[in-house]
Design a protein around this motif. Structure first.
Motif, PDB file in Angstrom:
ATOM      1  N   ALA A   1       0.895  -1.192  -0.026  1.00 37.21           N
ATOM      2  CA  ALA A   1      -0.105  -0.032   0.152  1.00 37.21           C
ATOM      3  C   ALA A   1       0.771   1.135  -0.072  1.00 37.21           C
ATOM      4  O   ALA A   1       0.796   2.305  -0.919  1.00 37.21           O
ATOM      5  N   MET A   2       1.975   1.447   0.816  1.00 37.31           N
ATOM      6  CA  MET A   2       2.824   2.299   0.685  1.00 37.31           C
ATOM      7  C   MET A   2       3.701   2.596  -0.625  1.00 37.31           C
ATOM      8  O   MET A   2       3.919   3.716  -0.865  1.00 37.31           O
ATOM      9  N   ARG A   3       3.988   1.709  -1.202  1.00 40.52           N
ATOM     10  CA  ARG A   3       4.606   1.576  -2.258  1.00 40.52           C
ATOM     11  C   ARG A   3       3.663   2.146  -3.428  1.00 40.52           C
ATOM     12  O   ARG A   3       4.092   2.858  -4.384  1.00 40.52           O
ATOM     13  N   THR A   4       2.415   1.720  -3.808  1.00 42.63           N
ATOM     14  CA  THR A   4       1.395   2.218  -4.631  1.00 42.63           C
ATOM     15  C   THR A   4       1.014   3.624  -4.386  1.00 42.63           C
ATOM     16  O   THR A   4       0.761   4.433  -5.271  1.00 42.63           O
ATOM     17  N   TYR A   5       0.908   4.115  -3.062  1.00 46.62           N
ATOM     18  CA  TYR A   5       0.542   5.227  -2.790  1.00 46.62           C
ATOM     19  C   TYR A   5       1.675   6.526  -3.100  1.00 46.62           C
ATOM     20  O   TYR A   5       1.367   7.242  -3.682  1.00 46.62           O
ATOM     21  N   SER A   6       2.823   6.045  -2.679  1.00 48.89           N
ATOM     22  CA  SER A   6       4.120   6.940  -3.070  1.00 48.89           C
ATOM     23  C   SER A   6       4.677   6.854  -4.327  1.00 48.89           C
ATOM     24  O   SER A   6       5.630   7.428  -4.504  1.00 48.89           O
ATOM     25  N   ASN A   7       4.459   5.508  -5.011  1.00 50.73           N
ATOM     26  CA  ASN A   7       5.171   5.369  -6.342  1.00 50.73           C
ATOM     27  C   ASN A   7       6.544   5.391  -6.015  1.00 50.73           C
ATOM     28  O   ASN A   7       7.476   5.378  -7.014  1.00 50.73           O
TER      29      ASN A   7
ATOM     30  N   ARG B   1      -6.345 -11.321  20.439  1.00 53.03           N
ATOM     31  CA  ARG B   1      -7.376 -11.020  19.705  1.00 53.03           C
ATOM     32  C   ARG B   1      -7.160 -10.489  18.308  1.00 53.03           C
ATOM     33  O   ARG B   1      -7.942  -9.806  17.867  1.00 53.03           O
ATOM     34  N   VAL B   2      -5.985 -10.362  17.833  1.00 50.88           N
ATOM     35  CA  VAL B   2      -5.408  -9.908  16.684  1.00 50.88           C
ATOM     36  C   VAL B   2      -5.725  -8.383  16.618  1.00 50.88           C
ATOM     37  O   VAL B   2      -6.505  -7.714  15.841  1.00 50.88           O
ATOM     38  N   SER B   3      -5.284  -7.772  17.880  1.00 52.67           N
ATOM     39  CA  SER B   3      -5.310  -6.248  18.018  1.00 52.67           C
ATOM     40  C   SER B   3      -3.933  -5.792  18.168  1.00 52.67           C
ATOM     41  O   SER B   3      -3.033  -6.227  18.958  1.00 52.67           O
ATOM     42  N   PHE B   4      -3.649  -4.818  17.160  1.00 54.02           N
ATOM     43  CA  PHE B   4      -2.265  -4.362  17.527  1.00 54.02           C
ATOM     44  C   PHE B   4      -2.195  -2.652  16.695  1.00 54.02           C
ATOM     45  O   PHE B   4      -3.019  -2.378  16.301  1.00 54.02           O
ATOM     46  N   TRP B   5      -1.297  -2.267  17.094  1.00 52.48           N
ATOM     47  CA  TRP B   5      -0.843  -0.864  16.284  1.00 52.48           C
ATOM     48  C   TRP B   5       0.233  -1.137  15.508  1.00 52.48           C
ATOM     49  O   TRP B   5       1.197  -1.783  15.935  1.00 52.48           O
ATOM     50  N   PHE B   6       0.554  -0.164  14.301  1.00 51.12           N
ATOM     51  CA  PHE B   6       1.818  -0.495  13.578  1.00 51.12           C
ATOM     52  C   PHE B   6       2.240   0.991  13.289  1.00 51.12           C
ATOM     53  O   PHE B   6       1.590   1.991  13.162  1.00 51.12           O
ATOM     54  N   VAL B   7       3.572   0.660  12.825  1.00 50.98           N
ATOM     55  CA  VAL B   7       4.329   2.139  12.289  1.00 50.98           C
ATOM     56  C   VAL B   7       5.039   1.635  11.255  1.00 50.98           C
ATOM     57  O   VAL B   7       5.526   0.735  10.991  1.00 50.98           O
ATOM     58  N   VAL B   8       4.861   2.564  10.192  1.00 51.69           N
ATOM     59  CA  VAL B   8       5.883   2.295   9.162  1.00 51.69           C
ATOM     60  C   VAL B   8       7.062   3.445   8.978  1.00 51.69           C
ATOM     61  O   VAL B   8       6.775   4.404   9.529  1.00 51.69           O
ATOM     62  N   THR B   9       8.212   2.932   8.842  1.00 54.30           N
ATOM     63  CA  THR B   9       9.367   3.781   8.971  1.00 54.30           C
ATOM     64  C   THR B   9       9.938   3.710   7.393  1.00 54.30           C
ATOM     65  O   THR B   9       9.519   2.966   6.576  1.00 54.30           O
ATOM     66  N   ASP B  10      10.705   4.879   7.353  1.00 48.14           N
ATOM     67  CA  ASP B  10      11.510   5.010   6.002  1.00 48.14           C
ATOM     68  C   ASP B  10      12.878   5.127   6.235  1.00 48.14           C
ATOM     69  O   ASP B  10      13.524   6.013   6.735  1.00 48.14           O
ATOM     70  N   SER B  11      13.459   4.123   5.668  1.00 50.35           N
ATOM     71  CA  SER B  11      14.999   3.778   5.812  1.00 50.35           C
ATOM     72  C   SER B  11      15.704   4.534   4.802  1.00 50.35           C
ATOM     73  O   SER B  11      16.920   4.785   5.195  1.00 50.35           O
ATOM     74  N   SER B  12      15.027   5.056   3.874  1.00 50.93           N
ATOM     75  CA  SER B  12      15.927   5.802   2.950  1.00 50.93           C
ATOM     76  C   SER B  12      16.156   7.120   3.383  1.00 50.93           C
ATOM     77  O   SER B  12      17.046   7.753   3.005  1.00 50.93           O
TER      78      SER B  12
ATOM     79  N   ASN C   1      16.312   9.918   6.598  1.00 45.99           N
ATOM     80  CA  ASN C   1      16.973   9.991   8.198  1.00 45.99           C
ATOM     81  C   ASN C   1      15.622  10.053   9.079  1.00 45.99           C
ATOM     82  O   ASN C   1      15.617  10.338  10.279  1.00 45.99           O
ATOM     83  N   VAL C   2      14.393  10.051   8.449  1.00 51.43           N
ATOM     84  CA  VAL C   2      13.212  10.161   9.282  1.00 51.43           C
ATOM     85  C   VAL C   2      12.860   8.866   9.685  1.00 51.43           C
ATOM     86  O   VAL C   2      12.796   7.834   8.997  1.00 51.43           O
ATOM     87  N   THR C   3      12.495   8.634  11.028  1.00 50.13           N
ATOM     88  CA  THR C   3      12.144   7.402  11.546  1.00 50.13           C
ATOM     89  C   THR C   3      11.024   6.752  11.304  1.00 50.13           C
ATOM     90  O   THR C   3      10.645   5.726  10.977  1.00 50.13           O
ATOM     91  N   THR C   4       9.799   7.713  11.211  1.00 45.93           N
ATOM     92  CA  THR C   4       8.661   6.971  10.972  1.00 45.93           C
ATOM     93  C   THR C   4       7.966   7.967   9.895  1.00 45.93           C
ATOM     94  O   THR C   4       8.237   9.191   9.475  1.00 45.93           O
ATOM     95  N   VAL C   5       7.114   7.503   8.937  1.00 45.85           N
ATOM     96  CA  VAL C   5       6.359   7.879   7.988  1.00 45.85           C
ATOM     97  C   VAL C   5       5.146   8.736   8.640  1.00 45.85           C
ATOM     98  O   VAL C   5       4.474   8.009   9.392  1.00 45.85           O
ATOM     99  N   PRO C   6       4.742   9.925   8.088  1.00 44.20           N
ATOM    100  CA  PRO C   6       3.524  10.633   8.695  1.00 44.20           C
ATOM    101  C   PRO C   6       2.317   9.637   8.657  1.00 44.20           C
ATOM    102  O   PRO C   6       2.075   9.236   7.809  1.00 44.20           O
ATOM    103  N   GLY C   7       1.625   9.870   9.896  1.00 43.69           N
ATOM    104  CA  GLY C   7       0.193   8.869   9.977  1.00 43.69           C
ATOM    105  C   GLY C   7      -0.722   9.314   8.835  1.00 43.69           C
ATOM    106  O   GLY C   7      -1.301   8.587   8.245  1.00 43.69           O
TER     107      GLY C   7
END
Length: 185
Positions: free
Chosen positions: A19-25, A42-53, A55-61
């Protein structure tokens, strides 16, 4: 019960990365950039997407939300779930497109109004024909009585009165004078 294991977790991370690849091309988002936290039974969690390319640790929500909203159908299909069974907090459910009727609404309204107008016209024509027949019948009866010379007694203000014979006339004797010397013209 839905079995959540390492394979399901890998599939979820892959779908979010997709989803991140298709959104940001960009092809920089990897499966390892998606981090799951506080996973429960109960399959409940939260997740974070980081950008290793960067120096920002997380992609904005907002970017993650937009990417998931754009690919929500693919994510649901991958897990054989729907918007009611796979819920993302803070991301609204995808609404199904409104059902388009086979006939446009304006055409239905036009047809109903036209039918009401036609029904009104037919009613007025039929009522007029019936009224004319009734009037003709009454006048024919009146003429028949006049031709036969039958005198009908009419009741006006509760007092029976004889109707005038219109053919012969009626002479009032009070006003008839023997000589007309006073009224000459």
């Amino acid at each position: 019960m839905y079995a959540w294991d390492a394979n399901e977790e890998y599939l979820f991370k892959a779908m979010v990365a997709f989803a991140m690849r298709t959104y940001s091309n960009k092809s920089t988002t990897q499966i390892s950039d998606v981090l799951l936290c506080n996973v429960t039974d109960r399959v409940s969690f939260w997740f974070v997407v980081t950008d290793s390319s960067k120096n920002v640790t997380t992609v904005p929500g907002s970017e993650v939300e937009a990417a998931i909203r754009m690919n929500r159908n693919r994510i649901n299909s991958a897990f054989l779930l729907n918007d009611k069974t796979l819920q993302f907090l803070k991301i609204t459910s995808t609404l199904s497109p409104p059902v388009e009727p086979s006939t446009p609404v304006w055409l239905i309204v036009f047809g109903v109004v036209l039918c009401l107008i036609v029904a009104g016209i037919v009613f007025l024509v039929v009522a007029g024909i019936q009224q004319r027949k009734k009037k003709d019948k009454e006048s024919a009866e009146r003429e028949n009585l006049e031709e036969k010379g039958e005198v009908t007694v009419a009741v006006e203000n509760g007092i029976p009165c004889e109707t005038l014979d219109l053919k012969a006339g009626h002479i009032n004797g009070v006003f008839a004078a023997d000589d007309e010397r006073f009224t000459s013209l």
